[in-house]
Design a protein around this motif. Structure first.
Motif, PDB file in Angstrom:
ATOM      1  N   ARG A   1       4.732   2.157   8.419  1.00  0.00           N
ATOM      2  CA  ARG A   1       4.841   2.772   7.115  1.00  0.00           C
ATOM      3  C   ARG A   1       6.574   2.928   7.161  1.00  0.00           C
ATOM      4  O   ARG A   1       7.380   3.452   7.954  1.00  0.00           O
ATOM      5  CB  ARG A   1       4.464   4.238   7.167  1.00  0.00           C
ATOM      6  CG  ARG A   1       2.990   4.380   6.923  1.00  0.00           C
ATOM      7  CD  ARG A   1       2.367   5.634   6.902  1.00  0.00           C
ATOM      8  NE  ARG A   1       0.994   5.573   6.414  1.00  0.00           N
ATOM      9  CZ  ARG A   1      -0.240   5.472   7.223  1.00  0.00           C
ATOM     10  NH1 ARG A   1      -0.178   5.225   8.476  1.00  0.00           N
ATOM     11  NH2 ARG A   1      -1.407   5.506   6.655  1.00  0.00           N
ATOM     12  N   TYR A   2       6.915   2.776   5.713  1.00  0.00           N
ATOM     13  CA  TYR A   2       8.414   2.956   5.459  1.00  0.00           C
ATOM     14  C   TYR A   2       8.473   4.068   4.310  1.00  0.00           C
ATOM     15  O   TYR A   2       7.771   3.988   3.515  1.00  0.00           O
ATOM     16  CB  TYR A   2       8.940   1.663   4.887  1.00  0.00           C
ATOM     17  CG  TYR A   2       8.980   0.374   6.032  1.00  0.00           C
ATOM     18  CD1 TYR A   2      10.119   0.299   6.700  1.00  0.00           C
ATOM     19  CD2 TYR A   2       8.169  -0.361   6.293  1.00  0.00           C
ATOM     20  CE1 TYR A   2      10.092  -0.606   7.844  1.00  0.00           C
ATOM     21  CE2 TYR A   2       7.953  -1.413   7.208  1.00  0.00           C
ATOM     22  CZ  TYR A   2       9.110  -1.663   7.913  1.00  0.00           C
ATOM     23  OH  TYR A   2       9.133  -2.559   8.920  1.00  0.00           O
ATOM     24  N   GLY A   3       9.678   4.514   4.279  1.00  0.00           N
ATOM     25  CA  GLY A   3       9.643   5.582   3.336  1.00  0.00           C
ATOM     26  C   GLY A   3      10.410   4.606   2.077  1.00  0.00           C
ATOM     27  O   GLY A   3      11.108   3.806   2.143  1.00  0.00           O
ATOM     28  N   VAL A   4      10.034   5.312   0.881  1.00  0.00           N
ATOM     29  CA  VAL A   4      10.483   4.828  -0.445  1.00  0.00           C
ATOM     30  C   VAL A   4      10.792   5.855  -1.144  1.00  0.00           C
ATOM     31  O   VAL A   4      10.151   6.668  -1.304  1.00  0.00           O
ATOM     32  CB  VAL A   4       9.051   3.939  -1.085  1.00  0.00           C
ATOM     33  CG1 VAL A   4       7.974   4.801  -1.338  1.00  0.00           C
ATOM     34  CG2 VAL A   4       9.730   3.043  -2.325  1.00  0.00           C
ATOM     35  N   TYR A   5      11.967   5.485  -1.856  1.00  0.00           N
ATOM     36  CA  TYR A   5      12.410   6.407  -2.987  1.00  0.00           C
ATOM     37  C   TYR A   5      13.023   5.593  -4.088  1.00  0.00           C
ATOM     38  O   TYR A   5      13.890   4.711  -3.969  1.00  0.00           O
ATOM     39  CB  TYR A   5      13.799   7.042  -2.302  1.00  0.00           C
ATOM     40  CG  TYR A   5      14.687   7.859  -2.995  1.00  0.00           C
ATOM     41  CD1 TYR A   5      14.263   9.119  -3.347  1.00  0.00           C
ATOM     42  CD2 TYR A   5      16.004   7.635  -3.508  1.00  0.00           C
ATOM     43  CE1 TYR A   5      15.057  10.172  -4.124  1.00  0.00           C
ATOM     44  CE2 TYR A   5      16.617   8.302  -4.340  1.00  0.00           C
ATOM     45  CZ  TYR A   5      16.096   9.712  -4.579  1.00  0.00           C
ATOM     46  OH  TYR A   5      16.996  10.480  -5.456  1.00  0.00           O
ATOM     47  N   VAL A   6      12.251   5.942  -5.257  1.00  0.00           N
ATOM     48  CA  VAL A   6      12.605   5.590  -6.687  1.00  0.00           C
ATOM     49  C   VAL A   6      13.389   6.374  -7.407  1.00  0.00           C
ATOM     50  O   VAL A   6      12.732   7.425  -7.572  1.00  0.00           O
ATOM     51  CB  VAL A   6      11.060   5.102  -7.126  1.00  0.00           C
ATOM     52  CG1 VAL A   6      11.259   4.410  -8.548  1.00  0.00           C
ATOM     53  CG2 VAL A   6      10.390   4.292  -6.280  1.00  0.00           C
TER      54      VAL A   6
ATOM     55  N   VAL B   1      11.694  10.803 -10.243  1.00  0.00           N
ATOM     56  CA  VAL B   1      11.970  10.455  -9.161  1.00  0.00           C
ATOM     57  C   VAL B   1      10.520  10.242  -8.382  1.00  0.00           C
ATOM     58  O   VAL B   1       9.696  11.254  -8.507  1.00  0.00           O
ATOM     59  CB  VAL B   1      12.681  11.593  -8.051  1.00  0.00           C
ATOM     60  CG1 VAL B   1      12.721  11.197  -6.713  1.00  0.00           C
ATOM     61  CG2 VAL B   1      14.034  11.707  -8.643  1.00  0.00           C
ATOM     62  N   VAL B   2      10.213   9.272  -7.705  1.00  0.00           N
ATOM     63  CA  VAL B   2       8.938   9.140  -6.852  1.00  0.00           C
ATOM     64  C   VAL B   2       9.393   8.810  -5.507  1.00  0.00           C
ATOM     65  O   VAL B   2      10.331   7.947  -5.334  1.00  0.00           O
ATOM     66  CB  VAL B   2       8.261   8.029  -7.634  1.00  0.00           C
ATOM     67  CG1 VAL B   2       7.079   7.383  -6.714  1.00  0.00           C
ATOM     68  CG2 VAL B   2       7.864   8.122  -9.187  1.00  0.00           C
ATOM     69  N   LEU B   3       8.738   9.446  -4.595  1.00  0.00           N
ATOM     70  CA  LEU B   3       8.897   9.547  -3.180  1.00  0.00           C
ATOM     71  C   LEU B   3       7.540   9.276  -2.633  1.00  0.00           C
ATOM     72  O   LEU B   3       6.618   9.783  -2.971  1.00  0.00           O
ATOM     73  CB  LEU B   3       9.596  11.020  -2.493  1.00  0.00           C
ATOM     74  CG  LEU B   3      10.767  11.574  -3.126  1.00  0.00           C
ATOM     75  CD1 LEU B   3      11.061  13.088  -2.849  1.00  0.00           C
ATOM     76  CD2 LEU B   3      11.929  10.666  -2.648  1.00  0.00           C
TER      77      LEU B   3
ATOM     78  N   MET C   1       0.837  -1.333  -0.054  1.00  0.00           N
ATOM     79  CA  MET C   1      -0.010   0.144  -0.035  1.00  0.00           C
ATOM     80  C   MET C   1       0.989   1.289   0.134  1.00  0.00           C
ATOM     81  O   MET C   1       1.791   1.495   0.814  1.00  0.00           O
ATOM     82  CB  MET C   1      -0.809   0.061   1.118  1.00  0.00           C
ATOM     83  CG  MET C   1      -1.821  -1.082   1.324  1.00  0.00           C
ATOM     84  SD  MET C   1      -3.072  -1.200   2.645  1.00  0.00           S
ATOM     85  CE  MET C   1      -1.719  -1.301   3.992  1.00  0.00           C
ATOM     86  N   TYR C   2       0.859   2.021  -1.036  1.00  0.00           N
ATOM     87  CA  TYR C   2       1.631   3.302  -1.083  1.00  0.00           C
ATOM     88  C   TYR C   2       0.522   4.478  -0.773  1.00  0.00           C
ATOM     89  O   TYR C   2      -0.504   4.494  -1.043  1.00  0.00           O
ATOM     90  CB  TYR C   2       2.147   3.391  -2.546  1.00  0.00           C
ATOM     91  CG  TYR C   2       2.860   2.673  -3.142  1.00  0.00           C
ATOM     92  CD1 TYR C   2       4.338   2.590  -2.903  1.00  0.00           C
ATOM     93  CD2 TYR C   2       2.329   1.627  -3.953  1.00  0.00           C
ATOM     94  CE1 TYR C   2       5.129   1.723  -3.556  1.00  0.00           C
ATOM     95  CE2 TYR C   2       3.142   0.637  -4.581  1.00  0.00           C
ATOM     96  CZ  TYR C   2       4.571   0.516  -4.409  1.00  0.00           C
ATOM     97  OH  TYR C   2       5.296  -0.113  -4.739  1.00  0.00           O
ATOM     98  N   ASP C   3       1.145   5.563   0.042  1.00  0.00           N
ATOM     99  CA  ASP C   3       0.539   6.571   0.104  1.00  0.00           C
ATOM    100  C   ASP C   3       1.418   7.897   0.330  1.00  0.00           C
ATOM    101  O   ASP C   3       2.557   7.720   0.387  1.00  0.00           O
ATOM    102  CB  ASP C   3      -0.435   6.591   1.536  1.00  0.00           C
ATOM    103  CG  ASP C   3      -0.088   5.942   2.509  1.00  0.00           C
ATOM    104  OD1 ASP C   3      -0.560   4.892   3.090  1.00  0.00           O
ATOM    105  OD2 ASP C   3       0.933   6.570   3.118  1.00  0.00           O
ATOM    106  N   LYS C   4       0.901   8.934   0.334  1.00  0.00           N
ATOM    107  CA  LYS C   4       1.849  10.248   0.276  1.00  0.00           C
ATOM    108  C   LYS C   4       3.000  10.202  -0.668  1.00  0.00           C
ATOM    109  O   LYS C   4       4.056  10.510  -0.660  1.00  0.00           O
ATOM    110  CB  LYS C   4       2.526  10.537   1.579  1.00  0.00           C
ATOM    111  CG  LYS C   4       1.390  10.614   2.556  1.00  0.00           C
ATOM    112  CD  LYS C   4       2.170  10.997   3.913  1.00  0.00           C
ATOM    113  CE  LYS C   4       0.919  11.383   5.166  1.00  0.00           C
ATOM    114  NZ  LYS C   4       1.375  11.465   6.282  1.00  0.00           N
ATOM    115  N   LEU C   5       2.547   9.492  -2.204  1.00  0.00           N
ATOM    116  CA  LEU C   5       3.478   9.813  -3.234  1.00  0.00           C
ATOM    117  C   LEU C   5       3.717  10.811  -3.687  1.00  0.00           C
ATOM    118  O   LEU C   5       2.561  11.502  -4.292  1.00  0.00           O
ATOM    119  CB  LEU C   5       3.098   8.504  -4.319  1.00  0.00           C
ATOM    120  CG  LEU C   5       3.048   7.090  -3.739  1.00  0.00           C
ATOM    121  CD1 LEU C   5       2.637   6.116  -4.838  1.00  0.00           C
ATOM    122  CD2 LEU C   5       4.528   6.946  -3.677  1.00  0.00           C
TER     123      LEU C   5
END
Length: 195
Positions: free
Chosen positions: A162-167, A146-148, A79-83
């Motif tokens: 929740r974990y931070g994701v940095y693409v 970049v997707v954060l 589940m992604y949020d705050k992208l």
């Protein structure tokens, strides 16, 4: 000679030790079964609708990138949020960040995103402005999409924190000054994903 009574402290310590070993074994087995793997992102298409430099150095742009994301997990959803997404050139943002809608990624599924990034002029350094003009004249521009955001793993009814994701997607596009529309991707390796 009679039987000596058992020491209650020793029995309690033995019980605690066995309980902790069994709990640790259960956690290890659960982790091995449900161990989540990182999602995979790839840029598969790009379109440039506007890309202008003005003085003082500003870049105004409108770009659309198609990103394909794959959840490789068989037992875990994401589940992604705050992208948010933006484009950078020579390590400097050339589009304002765009907030993306929340995304639920089923197990072993693939989802495509096609955000249109850009808008009004973004202030940039003279080096970035001049570099973009030279790269357009050459016909090849290196960009980074970049997707954060934040993600959570979900296995059955269990959800993680929740974990931070940095693409980070480094791509090369074939682009000449004044061209508008789909542009060829000259290099599109898989994006780097940090969690």
């Amino acid at each position: 000679m009679g039987n000596r009574p058992k020491d209650p402290r020793r029995a309690f310590c033995t019980f605690i030790t066995i309980f902790l070993l069994l709990a640790g074994l259960a956690v290890l087995i659960g982790w091995l079964i449900y161990r989540p793997h990182k999602p995979q992102f790839t840029v598969v298409g790009a379109a440039i609708y506007d890309l202008n430099t003005t003085s003082p150095p500003f870049i105004s742009t409108s770009m659309q990138f198609t990103l394909v994301t794959r959840n490789p997990n068989r037992r875990v959803s994401i589940m992604y949020d705050k992208l948010t997404a933006y484009v950078s050139y020579r390590n400097q943002a050339i589009t304002p960040p765009l907030v993306l809608p929340p995304l639920y990624h089923e197990k072993k599924s693939t989802v495509a995103l096609s955000p249109v990034l850009g808008g009004a002029g973004v202030p940039v350094s003279v080096e970035v402005s001049n570099g973009l003009v030279m790269d357009e004249a050459y016909g090849v521009v290196a960009l980074r999409v970049v997707v954060l955001g934040r993600l959570r793993w979900k296995a059955g009814v269990i959800k993680t924190g929740r974990y931070g994701v940095y693409v980070k997607c480094d791509i090369w596009v074939g682009l000449k000054k004044g061209f508008v529309g789909q542009v060829p991707l000259l290099g599109s390796p898989q994006c780097k994903v940090d969690i």
